[in-house]
Structures are given as structure tokens and as C-alpha cells.
Design a protein around this motif. Structure first.
Motif, PDB file in Angstrom:
ATOM      1  N   LEU A  62      39.850  50.319  28.521  1.00  0.00           N
ATOM      2  CA  LEU A  62      41.148  50.309  29.196  1.00  0.00           C
ATOM      3  C   LEU A  62      42.209  50.972  28.316  1.00  0.00           C
ATOM      4  CD1 LEU A  62      42.897  49.432  31.604  1.00  0.00           C
ATOM      5  CD2 LEU A  62      43.160  47.206  30.487  1.00  0.00           C
ATOM      6  N   LYS A  85      36.323  47.980  39.895  1.00  0.00           N
ATOM      7  CA  LYS A  85      36.631  48.870  38.765  1.00  0.00           C
ATOM      8  C   LYS A  85      37.785  48.330  37.924  1.00  0.00           C
ATOM      9  CE  LYS A  85      36.380  52.842  36.520  1.00  0.00           C
ATOM     10  NZ  LYS A  85      35.283  53.198  35.646  1.00  0.00           N
ATOM     11  N   LEU A  86      38.860  47.871  38.558  1.00  0.00           N
ATOM     12  CA  LEU A  86      40.002  47.351  37.813  1.00  0.00           C
ATOM     13  C   LEU A  86      39.600  46.108  37.023  1.00  0.00           C
ATOM     14  CD1 LEU A  86      42.956  47.393  36.979  1.00  0.00           C
ATOM     15  CD2 LEU A  86      43.504  46.167  39.096  1.00  0.00           C
ATOM     16  N   ASP A  87      38.868  45.180  37.654  1.00  0.00           N
ATOM     17  CA  ASP A  87      38.423  43.973  36.952  1.00  0.00           C
ATOM     18  C   ASP A  87      37.556  44.330  35.755  1.00  0.00           C
ATOM     19  OD1 ASP A  87      39.752  42.272  38.692  1.00  0.00           O
ATOM     20  OD2 ASP A  87      38.038  42.111  40.052  1.00  0.00           O
ATOM     21  N   THR A 134      50.838  46.067  37.856  1.00  0.00           N
ATOM     22  CA  THR A 134      49.439  46.213  37.463  1.00  0.00           C
ATOM     23  C   THR A 134      49.329  47.052  36.196  1.00  0.00           C
ATOM     24  OG1 THR A 134      48.809  46.072  39.798  1.00  0.00           O
ATOM     25  CG2 THR A 134      47.123  46.824  38.265  1.00  0.00           C
ATOM     26  N   ALA A 175      47.766  45.843  32.684  1.00  0.00           N
ATOM     27  CA  ALA A 175      46.763  46.646  31.978  1.00  0.00           C
ATOM     28  C   ALA A 175      47.198  46.943  30.542  1.00  0.00           C
ATOM     29  CB  ALA A 175      46.502  47.939  32.738  1.00  0.00           C
ATOM     30  N   LEU A 235      41.377  52.160  43.374  1.00  0.00           N
ATOM     31  CA  LEU A 235      40.149  52.258  42.582  1.00  0.00           C
ATOM     32  C   LEU A 235      38.992  51.614  43.353  1.00  0.00           C
ATOM     33  CD1 LEU A 235      41.418  51.275  39.006  1.00  0.00           C
ATOM     34  CD2 LEU A 235      40.589  53.520  39.734  1.00  0.00           C
ATOM     35  N   PHE A 290      46.205  51.718  41.401  1.00  0.00           N
ATOM     36  CA  PHE A 290      45.183  50.787  40.908  1.00  0.00           C
ATOM     37  C   PHE A 290      44.409  50.170  42.073  1.00  0.00           C
ATOM     38  CE2 PHE A 290      47.862  50.846  37.096  1.00  0.00           C
ATOM     39  CZ  PHE A 290      46.899  51.009  36.113  1.00  0.00           C
ATOM     40  N   ASN A 291      45.106  49.883  43.170  1.00  0.00           N
ATOM     41  CA  ASN A 291      44.438  49.313  44.348  1.00  0.00           C
ATOM     42  C   ASN A 291      43.450  50.285  44.981  1.00  0.00           C
ATOM     43  OD1 ASN A 291      45.913  46.965  44.037  1.00  0.00           O
ATOM     44  ND2 ASN A 291      47.503  47.567  45.497  1.00  0.00           N
ATOM     45  N   ASN A 343      51.190  50.486  41.514  1.00  0.00           N
ATOM     46  CA  ASN A 343      50.207  49.464  41.911  1.00  0.00           C
ATOM     47  C   ASN A 343      49.209  50.000  42.935  1.00  0.00           C
ATOM     48  OD1 ASN A 343      51.481  47.675  40.207  1.00  0.00           O
ATOM     49  ND2 ASN A 343      52.485  46.522  41.833  1.00  0.00           N
TER      50      ASN A 343
END
Length: 193
Positions: free
Chosen positions: A111, A100-102, A63, A67, A96, A93-94, A90
Motif C-alpha cells: 500500500l 483489492k482495497l481490503d 479512503t 490508506a 477497485l 477506491f470503490n 473515494n
């Protein structure tokens, strides 16, 4: 004759002792070499062409790699250096909030700003970090690509990184090596102010 028997017995005893010592030394050396090789081979990626390649070498940081590419930071990190990336795992990021990540992946500028707070100029592998902590009596400061200060310190037996906004994470993996830098894995995302 008695003397010959004692001499033969002494030589036999010496031979047996030497054989045992040699055998034990060989086993210890083989065991130590195997352990050292295993330890060294796990995190190091000596053949990675650059620090982005080192990041790509470990699926637990896929991830972060996605990014870096989405922010178009990969083109910067493939040249120059040396760089040290403190790459979130990873799972970080999961963790978040939903969406939020999208949202970050769709905004390369935002980013990129977030990711630059995880990259420092210089090579800071485990050995260099330990030396910096010793020199700083338990603390060290490094500057990110965007000029922020990251403070390195020990939290128990773990290395902790804290940014100027007070966001912190612990280093969970050291020394994924690329030709122009190192990746150290962390268990959180260093959120800016």
C-alpha cells in the motif's frame, strides 16, 4: 434666472448619474467579492496543520486518508515538505476489484508503494501546475516520493496525470492547503507496474 434653472437641472442630472454609477459599482463589488470569497473558500483549508490534515478536511477523500494511515505514511507527510498529494477520490477506491482495497489495507508495504506514487516533493497547486504546463508547452514532469515520473498534460480542458506504467487519472479538485503542502483530488488510482 434661466441660467440658474439650467445650472440646477445640470447639477441634479449629475447627482443622479453619480448616484447610479456609485450604486452599480457597489453592487458589482459586493457581487464580485461574494463570488471570489465563495470560490476561494470552497477548496482552501488554510488552517490545516499539515498536508495530512488538508487531506482529512474533505470527506470525499476519506479512503485515501485511511490508506495513508494504514501504510504509516502519515508520519512521513506530517514533517518536512512541501508535498503535493494527488489523492484518489473515494469513488476511485470503490471502483477497485472486489477485495483489492481490503488486501491493500492489510499489506502496508504494498500500500505504501502504491501511495508513494501519488505524492511528489514540492508545492503543485493549480497556479504552479499551470505555470509548469506553460513552460513545458503543454506537458510537465514531476517526480514521486519513490522516484517515478508523473507526466502532467491537458486532456481537453482537464488536467491529466499519467505514471510510467501508463495508468492515468484526471484532477477533479485543486488546492486543499496544509502548512507543508497541497492535496489535489484525482478521479482514479495510479497503479504501478
Amino acid at each position: 434666472m434661466k441660467r440658474s434653472i439650467f445650472l440646477a437641472a445640470g447639477l441634479l442630472l449629475l447627482n443622479l448619474t453619480a448616484s447610479r454609477v456609485f450604486s452599480q459599482t457597489t453592487q458589482d463589488t459586493t457581487k464580485k467579492t461574494t463570488q471570489d470569497t465563495t470560490k476561494a473558500a470552497a477548496p482552501a483549508v488554510e488552517g490545516a496543520s499539515d498536508v495530512v490534515g488538508a487531506l482529512a478536511s474533505n470527506a470525499d477523500y476519506s479512503t485515501a486518508l485511511t490508506a495513508v494511515k494504514a501504510a504509516k505514511l502519515d508520519s512521513v507527510l506530517k514533517v518536512g515538505g512541501p508535498y503535493t498529494i494527488f489523492a484518489p477520490h473515494n469513488n476511485a477506491f470503490n471502483a477497485l476489484p472486489a477485495g483489492k482495497l481490503d488486501s491493500l489495507l492489510k499489506d502496508p508495504v504494498k500500500l505504501g508503494a502504491l501511495l508513494k506514487g501519488h505524492v511528489v516533493m514540492g508545492k503543485y497547486g493549480k497556479k504552479e501546475i499551470i505555470a509548469a504546463l506553460k513552460a513545458g508547452k503543454g506537458k510537465a514532469a514531476v517526480t514521486t516520493l519513490d522516484g517515478q515520473t508523473l507526466t502532467l498534460s491537458l486532456a481537453g480542458s482537464k488536467l491529466q496525470i499519467t505514471n510510467a506504467a501508463g495508468s492515468s487519472a484526471q484532477v477533479t479538485l485543486f488546492d486543499l492547503v496544509g502548512a507543508n503542502g497541497i492535496v489535489n483530488g484525482i478521479n482514479g488510482i495510479l497503479m504501478p507496474k
